[in-house]
Write a protein that holds these residues in place. Sequence first.
Motif, PDB file in Angstrom:
ATOM      1  N   LYS A  61       0.828  -1.212   0.000  1.00 25.71           N
ATOM      2  CA  LYS A  61       0.000   0.000   0.000  1.00 25.71           C
ATOM      3  C   LYS A  61       0.863   1.264   0.000  1.00 25.71           C
ATOM      4  CE  LYS A  61      -1.896  -0.937   3.964  1.00 25.71           C
ATOM      5  NZ  LYS A  61      -1.157  -2.169   4.329  1.00 25.71           N
ATOM      6  N   THR A  62       1.780   1.344   0.965  1.00 27.38           N
ATOM      7  CA  THR A  62       2.615   2.542   1.107  1.00 27.38           C
ATOM      8  C   THR A  62       3.647   2.624  -0.008  1.00 27.38           C
ATOM      9  OG1 THR A  62       2.329   2.435   3.499  1.00 27.38           O
ATOM     10  CG2 THR A  62       4.151   3.780   2.676  1.00 27.38           C
ATOM     11  N   LEU A 104       4.444  13.410   2.792  1.00 28.55           N
ATOM     12  CA  LEU A 104       4.176  12.130   3.440  1.00 28.55           C
ATOM     13  C   LEU A 104       3.906  12.383   4.917  1.00 28.55           C
ATOM     14  CD1 LEU A 104       7.137  10.098   1.903  1.00 28.55           C
ATOM     15  CD2 LEU A 104       4.862  10.400   0.964  1.00 28.55           C
ATOM     16  N   ARG A 128       1.933  10.821   8.781  1.00 27.34           N
ATOM     17  CA  ARG A 128       1.513   9.661   9.552  1.00 27.34           C
ATOM     18  C   ARG A 128       1.083  10.136  10.937  1.00 27.34           C
ATOM     19  NH1 ARG A 128       5.463   4.431  10.348  1.00 27.34           N
ATOM     20  NH2 ARG A 128       4.005   2.872   9.633  1.00 27.34           N
ATOM     21  N   LEU A 144       8.280   5.519   5.539  1.00 29.50           N
ATOM     22  CA  LEU A 144       8.138   6.485   4.452  1.00 29.50           C
ATOM     23  C   LEU A 144       9.512   6.929   3.954  1.00 29.50           C
ATOM     24  CD1 LEU A 144       5.244   8.613   5.987  1.00 29.50           C
ATOM     25  CD2 LEU A 144       5.059   6.780   4.322  1.00 29.50           C
ATOM     26  N   ILE A 172       0.399  11.693   0.904  1.00 33.10           N
ATOM     27  CA  ILE A 172       0.154  10.319   1.345  1.00 33.10           C
ATOM     28  C   ILE A 172      -0.003  10.311   2.865  1.00 33.10           C
ATOM     29  CG2 ILE A 172       1.072   7.971   1.481  1.00 33.10           C
ATOM     30  CD1 ILE A 172       2.724   8.632  -1.050  1.00 33.10           C
ATOM     31  N   ASP A 198      -0.202   7.709   5.750  1.00 31.11           N
ATOM     32  CA  ASP A 198       0.071   6.307   6.045  1.00 31.11           C
ATOM     33  C   ASP A 198      -0.447   5.954   7.441  1.00 31.11           C
ATOM     34  OD1 ASP A 198       1.156   3.794   5.413  1.00 31.11           O
ATOM     35  OD2 ASP A 198       3.045   4.257   6.403  1.00 31.11           O
ATOM     36  N   GLU A 199      -0.701   4.673   7.692  1.00 30.70           N
ATOM     37  CA  GLU A 199      -1.201   4.190   8.993  1.00 30.70           C
ATOM     38  C   GLU A 199      -2.459   4.946   9.419  1.00 30.70           C
ATOM     39  OE1 GLU A 199      -0.137   1.589  10.473  1.00 30.70           O
ATOM     40  OE2 GLU A 199       1.796   1.238   9.503  1.00 30.70           O
ATOM     41  N   THR A 205      -3.574   5.277   3.262  1.00 27.45           N
ATOM     42  CA  THR A 205      -3.342   3.842   3.411  1.00 27.45           C
ATOM     43  C   THR A 205      -3.492   3.429   4.871  1.00 27.45           C
ATOM     44  OG1 THR A 205      -0.957   3.976   3.820  1.00 27.45           O
ATOM     45  CG2 THR A 205      -1.659   3.959   1.522  1.00 27.45           C
TER      46      THR A 205
END
Length: 325
Positions: free
Chosen positions: A139-140, A161, A163, A190, A231, A233-234, A259
């Motif tokens: 995904k990432t 990026l 998170r 990342l 993006i 993430d998590e 993601t």
Amino acid sequence: MTEQSISIERMEEAVNLFGLFDENIRLIEQELDVAVVNRESNLKISGEGENVMLAVKAIQGLLTLSAKGEAIGQQNVRYIIELVRSGNEGKIAQLAGDVVCVTAKGKPIKAKTIGQQKYVDAVKNNTITIGVGPAGTGKTYLAVAAAVAAFREKQINRIILTRPAVEAGERLGFLPGDLQSKVDPYLRPLYDALFDMLGAETYQKYLERGNIEVAPLAYMRGRTLDDSFIILDEAQNTSREQMKMFLTRLGFGSKIVITGDATQIDLPADKVSGLKEAMRVLKGVEDISICQLTGADVVRHVIVQRIIKAYEDDEKRRTAKREKR
């Protein structure tokens, strides 16, 4: 006992198909209970009728990938066998899709499963894509690859990026250093993906210029992000409020990829996951795609797939027990 032959035209295809020390063919024999013998430019497959038919389809599918320049490894073999067993061999040609990005070392990054291909297509064709699935489904990594490709093609000016810095059993305060050094461990995956795509030197150059930004989610508040590939993430560890805040940062000429893995939520039990909420609220909204990746899309060691399946089976058993009470 049934026997069928497959003709192989080029020696390079045979070498790619067989793999190192014939490991790919040995895996086909083991998984499908057949015998495969190489005689000159022909493969002879023998065994029970249905098994031979499945093996022929699997080998033909692998040869299709090989002819399109794909390097065949055990992950490909296992995945093709699963497609053939489920009657989806017609989808094999989709696996040899376009290159998403080329790494700093010249390695082409491509989708390796049907689920990954749908995910990559969704990222290309939608402003917002939510990719949900277990660990190891890419995904990432694929999202970062798509971001670097868009940056190289000058479709966007910045890669951002982010998170959420949610603690999985440990406290940030116990870590040494300032805030940035405390959140760096959360952002490491990342960094690793970016280093892979760009190389450490190029990454550092773009970071200093402001073309790349890696920051915890809290840093996004109050901003409008234009001409950016963003993006998150998590995302399973975002709250409802954080997710709404993040989604409304979207500016003109930007893309967002979110993601997460809904089975790995580290939030307190009384908090709703922003990822789960977003999947429910945004379902069916135009220009937003929600991609569900599964254990079949895992491209790490085969044991990762088995671990994920074991946990899924355990969760089903526990759910069934609760429903009986």
